[in-house]
Motif scaffolding. Sequence first.
Motif, PDB file in Angstrom:
ATOM      1  N   CYS A 171       0.867  -1.178   0.000  1.00  0.00           N
ATOM      2  CA  CYS A 171       0.000   0.000   0.000  1.00  0.00           C
ATOM      3  C   CYS A 171       0.908   1.233   0.000  1.00  0.00           C
ATOM      4  N   HIS A 228       1.536   2.949   3.320  1.00  0.00           N
ATOM      5  CA  HIS A 228       2.416   2.247   4.255  1.00  0.00           C
ATOM      6  C   HIS A 228       3.868   2.495   3.835  1.00  0.00           C
ATOM      7  N   CYS A 266      -6.591   3.301  -1.286  1.00  0.00           N
ATOM      8  CA  CYS A 266      -7.577   2.482  -0.605  1.00  0.00           C
ATOM      9  C   CYS A 266      -8.626   3.332   0.116  1.00  0.00           C
ATOM     10  N   CYS A 305      -6.225   4.578   4.109  1.00  0.00           N
ATOM     11  CA  CYS A 305      -4.943   5.021   4.628  1.00  0.00           C
ATOM     12  C   CYS A 305      -4.781   6.503   4.336  1.00  0.00           C
TER      13      CYS A 305
HETATM   14 ZN   LIG Z   1      -3.839   1.414   2.402  1.00  0.00          ZN
END
Ligand SMILES: [Zn+2]
Lengths: 331, 334
Positions: free
Chosen positions: A163, A166, A195, A198
């Motif tokens: 991701c 991250h 997403c 996040c």
């Molecule tokens: Zn994410």
Amino acid sequence: MYSFARKRFLIAASFLLKSISYGELLYVCQIYNMFSYIELRSICLSGTVNILPKGNKNYTSHTANKHKHQLFSTIQVWHNNSNISIIKSPGNQLKQGVSMKLITVSGPPSSGKTSILLKVIRELQRGGKQAGVIKFDCLYANEAEQFNKINIPVKIGLSGNLCPDHFFVSNIQDGLNWGLEEGFDYLFTESAGLCNRCSPHIKQVLAVCVIDNLMGLDTPRKIGPMLRMADIVVITKSDIVSQAEREVFAFRVRQANAKAKLMFVNGINGQGAYELSMLIQQATETVTLEEAKLRFSMPATLCSYCLGETKIGTDYQVGNFKKMNFSEDKK
Amino acid sequence: MTLETIINKDIASLEKESPAVVDYLKQYGLQFHNKEQTLGTHLQLLTEETLEDMGIDHKQLLINLEGFIRQQEGSTIGEKYNVKSITLIGGHDKNGTPENITITLHAGTITSIVGPTGSGKSRLLGDIEWMAQADTPTGRKILVNGDVPDVELRFSLEHKLVAQLSQNMNFVIDATAEEFITMHAESRMVQNTKKIVADIIRQANLLAGEGFDGDTPLTSLSGGQSRALMIADTAFLSTSPVVLIDEIENAGIDQKNALQLLVKKEKIVLMATHDPILALMAEQRLVIKNGGIHKIITTSEQEKLNLEELERIDNKILSLRNRLRNGEIIDNIE
Ligand SMILES: [Zn+2]
Ligand SMILES: Nc1nc2c(ncn2[C@@H]2O[C@H](COP(=O)(O)OP(=O)(O)O)[C@@H](O)[C@H]2O)c(=O)[nH]1
Ligand SMILES: [Mg+2]
Ligand SMILES: [Zn+2]
């Protein structure tokens, strides 16, 4: 640029600081408002300080404190030996407030982040400031060319199958160090929230979310912390939708984030970019992100599919997963 | 209604008295099973995990809830911010030459803006929208009702000064005219949604050449119909006291009545145009040059007389167009 006295002071200070890295030096000086970034650069360029670009991971507040005292005593010593009295209280006298401001810019893909950054940075450049950009994305990023065209240094980080947010967190301190080394006044990060859950926003770091009017009136409800926790929400593409749609859209954005500053900026002609650049100038300076906290947790990516599973079926679902209830509403 | 009173009510009475608040919270995925609990207790009892799933923290949720309550009230109380005039105190042009002017634009008047592309029309609008206080590149200052406005209002939706209407703007959402205008009216918390929606659609029909009804999907309206609906909607529902009309085409819409409608609704109308008929409909025009306001011209009596002649010419062209459309031969133009 500097008075002779000041220069001598800087050199004296730098002698004492020989043992510490560039990043550390910045850290000590800036948390104690000792002197400006530019001055620090000149210390380092004088060659007396060992430049370690990545900073030292073992650098604790304890050592920072020690270095602070070393600096103060250097100043004291130098001051006592000179009859120029420009330095009364190091803490105040040397405060210059010139250092780097970090701004995180997030938003769904194609919402206009790059376009807005180009316009805003151009305004900052007009004011004599230098800015750099770090772009975080998953698979592909074509921003480098666009930024380079107007002399904006850019670093691209591709997260591949992680991701991107991250990935952002684990790289941002190094990114910050890059910016400090380059001597930017502003460092922007651009990351596409993929997403909707996040968000790269960090406490104490100015957080901008870019969304556009074409995303549909329900979008403000669907985007999570990236929008809800932003300080400034920039709405783009107002030039192609009706006034009424803009008003309803903005109304819904307001419901998702009651306290952010809402700005309408046109990514194509730059309308509103000057005003946005004024807000960005009010950001606080960021010297280090060690110990800094995200504004909102990022979801754990811990199911079997995160780890590369491709087969569908109960047998393959391992770890942190959640089931929908399909029978609940049948009454 | 304050956040505190809402927080201290139990869910059952909230559902009765303020269903909008309950609906709002449900958007975050909140579920209320115990209706006797107060909202405050309910929120207190949310676990970290639930909040994480909702994608919001406790503090921000309360901030948003308070914002929502204020949004709801703000508009039912009515126009808190009744803009009667905007005063523009000149700054300087791109070379630093002072503008040396102060102009006040009053509600219910039309001002046109002329000047080549890139001459600074957008910046002028930008200055008004931003309520510039000598903090933009032009150094201009804006007063609202004769006073220096609170600059924090720059970021408040309810106080956006400028509504814009231009060539390139289209409806993009997938809804019928009536559904969407209803949505807009609801976001303004107007008292009588049904009536306002009907009024707007009726007005739009008066302005548009060809009629349409409320069931028409927005995206299948013709250019003229969309424009007419946008103007009628802005006149009735927009919060912004200033309306900027940017180079709008004259096909399919009764421009004179469109402007009249905005004037009747006490809007401060600004019109960027090089169409002589439109420009002369304004009481005055600002000539923009090199980033500054170069001149202010009051529409003279002679110009107003000429306007009649211009309208005659325009009608003639229009009838020629119609003749062409009907397959006639243009052998004479009388
Ligand atoms: Zn994410
Ligand atoms: N009409 C219009 N197009 C815009 C605006 N801002 C950005 N765009 C366009 O939207 C597309 C995506 O923009 P980009 O900045 O690359 O988005 P990013 O993926 O968020 O960085 C580009 O084609 C831009 O030209 C705007 O305000 N109006
Ligand atoms: Mg981009
Ligand atoms: Zn997973």
